[in-house]
Design a protein around this motif. Structure first.
Motif, mmCIF file in Angstrom:
data_model
loop_
_atom_site.group_PDB
_atom_site.id
_atom_site.type_symbol
_atom_site.label_atom_id
_atom_site.label_comp_id
_atom_site.label_asym_id
_atom_site.label_seq_id
_atom_site.Cartn_x
_atom_site.Cartn_y
_atom_site.Cartn_z
ATOM 1 N N GLU A 94 32.026 35.754 24.416
ATOM 2 C CA GLU A 94 32.597 34.472 24.817
ATOM 3 C C GLU A 94 34.028 34.624 25.301
ATOM 4 N N ARG A 95 34.496 35.869 25.348
ATOM 5 C CA ARG A 95 35.902 36.068 25.660
ATOM 6 C C ARG A 95 36.094 36.537 27.114
ATOM 7 N N PRO A 96 36.884 35.782 27.903
ATOM 8 C CA PRO A 96 37.149 36.248 29.272
ATOM 9 C C PRO A 96 38.107 37.424 29.230
ATOM 10 N N ILE A 97 37.819 38.502 29.971
ATOM 11 C CA ILE A 97 38.729 39.652 29.908
ATOM 12 C C ILE A 97 39.267 40.082 31.259
ATOM 13 N N ASP A 98 38.616 39.675 32.340
ATOM 14 C CA ASP A 98 39.121 40.151 33.636
ATOM 15 C C ASP A 98 38.658 39.226 34.759
ATOM 16 N N VAL B 56 36.232 32.827 42.086
ATOM 17 C CA VAL B 56 36.402 34.217 41.640
ATOM 18 C C VAL B 56 35.300 34.552 40.639
ATOM 19 N N ASP B 57 35.154 35.860 40.332
ATOM 20 C CA ASP B 57 34.240 36.260 39.267
ATOM 21 C C ASP B 57 35.063 36.567 38.024
ATOM 22 N N VAL B 58 34.705 35.934 36.917
ATOM 23 C CA VAL B 58 35.401 36.210 35.659
ATOM 24 C C VAL B 58 34.462 37.031 34.782
ATOM 25 N N LEU B 59 34.991 38.140 34.273
ATOM 26 C CA LEU B 59 34.184 39.016 33.424
ATOM 27 C C LEU B 59 34.325 38.543 31.985
ATOM 28 N N ARG C 194 30.816 35.788 35.473
ATOM 29 C CA ARG C 194 30.499 34.374 35.768
ATOM 30 C C ARG C 194 31.351 33.882 36.933
ATOM 31 N N GLU C 195 30.719 33.078 37.782
ATOM 32 C CA GLU C 195 31.460 32.536 38.922
ATOM 33 C C GLU C 195 32.298 31.345 38.444
ATOM 34 N N MET C 196 33.580 31.428 38.763
ATOM 35 C CA MET C 196 34.479 30.352 38.317
ATOM 36 C C MET C 196 35.433 29.977 39.432
ATOM 37 N N GLN C 197 36.046 28.798 39.238
ATOM 38 C CA GLN C 197 37.046 28.352 40.200
ATOM 39 C C GLN C 197 38.404 28.464 39.531
ATOM 40 N N PHE C 198 39.382 29.024 40.270
ATOM 41 C CA PHE C 198 40.737 29.082 39.718
ATOM 42 C C PHE C 198 41.367 27.711 39.914
ATOM 43 N N LEU C 199 41.756 27.071 38.808
ATOM 44 C CA LEU C 199 42.292 25.708 38.929
ATOM 45 C C LEU C 199 43.795 25.723 39.161
#
Lengths: 187, 294
Positions: free
Chosen positions: A118-122, A111-114, A68-73
């Motif tokens: 429902e759990r982010p891992i990388d 960034v892309d979060v894997l 998923r595309e995310m923004q690092f806050l």
């Protein structure tokens, strides 16, 4: 579901509730005996590598992974906080989960979060990031060959080897796959 | 060049080269070998998985020492040591026990290793550090399980457990430093081999290993057509039970089996031997075209 004949390097499967990626595999079969596929599997959460031998014909469960595309806050203590740019949902990853990628995260970066369920891992940062220098020896104007290097520390704490002509004012382009210096960026 | 050297080796020892069909009515009936079927109008044939039925019929017809170099086909086998089409060397000796055939195997490999070394201008012949000089180590199946897996084969009645232990723990250690024959396989894993007259729990069957790689499988031949039919039928039943194809029984082979003299033979994977001699990591490297290249 995957079959044992689908096994190849990079295949991602779920076993005992954890996601694993195939790092090595070999088809083994005694001439007159049963066929197996011997694998080395890396746990995508803990990084632990284990040996597992599958019998031919055995079924393997697909890993439920989504990027998923995310923004690092921002960084909050040992936690890194990200926001899903679609749903605005915020998630956290520990420094341990992020590993060396912590050196490439700047506030506001995409960034892309894997996600494993429902759990982010990388986290996968962009291939190249631009980082300013925190510390390095003064530059030597004359040397533009770039053959000899000196150490530098950039704003995120990463140590890189840079050519002698690099100065404190430069911004560096870094390859996040190797952690190596690519070039100076004109600002 | 290796093929020519193999022929020279057997020709010098008085073997007759034979050339049997690739397209057969029964591809061999083994619990864990899958064949390709070939369908023509109104007929079904198979690509052979080994030329043994026809070669043994030739022995029954009176030939005493025969060898064959040819392609064999096995479905569902692809890996760094497996190709669905590969080159098999098979040879048989009438009036000889399996020990004689083991001796042939050692001598052949020593001969080929020496010749390969000469062709390559004395460049180091790479057998992954495994010494192939005579004599090779001879260990029984129960000895290698005890030695490398610390288990008794009698505790491994379940075939899956037997083979899992074998491929994970035992096989990688076989022929690590010194080429090894693993002999006396459990009777249930011998579809065409003669049982040991001193112990009918095991068969007079061997496999040869260099550096953890299985090179060949040989045995003293079963010459009893009644027992042979019983084993074929039992194997087909096991195959059927797990949903695998069953294969026709070759009736002409069974008829000729009653005329088969005492005999022993061996089947050796030529590509694997070539791979070891050339220091390659996979058999595809020694094949002009692997299945993936087609």
């Amino acid at each position: 579901m995957y079959e044992t004949s689908d096994i190849k390097k990079g295949l991602k499967i779920t076993m005992d509730g954890a996601p694993f990626v195939v790092v090595e595999f070999q088809f083994v079969k005694p001439g007159k005996g049963q066929a197996f596929t011997r694998t080395k599997l890396k746990n995508m959460i803990t990084g632990a590598v284990l040996d597992k031998t599958f019998k031919s014909g055995e079924k393997l469960e697909k890993a439920d992974l989504e990027s998923r595309e995310m923004q690092f806050l921002y960084k909050d203590g040992a936690m890194f906080v990200f926001m899903d740019t679609q749903s605005y949902e915020q998630i956290q990853l520990s420094e341990e989960d992020i590993g060396d990628n912590k050196y490439y995260l700047l506030d506001g970066m995409s960034v892309d979060v894997l996600m494993y369920g429902e759990r982010p891992i990388d986290v996968t940062p962009p291939t190249f990031v631009e980082l300013s220098i925190l510390e390095t020896e003064p530059g030597f104007k004359g040397d533009t060959s770039g053959n000899t290097t000196k150490p530098a520390i950039v704003e995120t704490g990463l140590k890189v080897n840079v050519p002698l002509f690099v100065t404190m004012e430069d911004v560096l382009k870094i390859d996040t796959r190797t952690g190596e210096y690519v070039e100076r960026v004109k600002k | 060049m290796v093929l020519r050297a193999i022929r020279q080796f057997f020709d010098e020892r008085g073997f007759v080269e034979v050339d049997t069909p690739l397209l057969v009515t029964s591809p061999g009936i083994e619990e864990h070998i899958e064949a390709f079927s070939v369908d023509g109008p109104g007929t079904r044939r198979y690509l052979l998985t080994s030329p043994e039925f026809q070669m043994k019929r030739l022995l029954a017809s009176g030939l005493g020492k025969i060898y064959q170099l040819g392609h064999c086909f096995r479905a569902d086998e692809t890996g760094i040591h497996h190709e669905p089409e590969f080159t098999m060397l098979e040879w048989y000796r009438a009036e000889a026990p399996f020990e004689t055939v083991m001796r042939d195997t050692e001598e052949l490999v020593v001969d080929l290793a020496a010749k390969t070394k000469r062709w390559r201008n004395a460049v180091h012949t790479n057998l992954r550090g495994c010494d192939v000089e005579l004599p090779w180590v001879r260990e029984t199946v129960s000895e290698v399980f005890a030695k490398h897996a610390q288990v008794s084969v009698t505790d491994l009645e379940d075939d899956e457990l037997f083979f899992r232990t074998y491929v994970d723990t035992v096989e990688p250690r076989l022929g690590e430093n010194k080429a090894t024959f693993v002999t006396h396989w459990p009777a249930r894993m011998a579809s065409l081999a003669k049982l040991d007259p001193d112990d009918n729990q095991v068969a007079q069957r061997f496999e040869g290993y260099i550096a953890g790689i299985e090179l060949c499988n040989g045995f003293t031949e079963l010459t009893d057509p009644v027992e042979q039919r019983r084993r074929f039928t039992a194997t087909n039943e096991k195959r059927k039970a797990r949903g695998a194809a069953t294969y026709p029984i070759d009736e002409k082979f069974l008829t000729d089996l009653s005329n088969l003299p005492a005999a022993a033979g061996n089947a050796l994977g030529v590509d694997r031997l070539l791979m070891l001699l050339m220091g390659e990591r996979n058999i595809q490297s020694v094949m002009p075209f692997s299945n993936a290249d087609l």
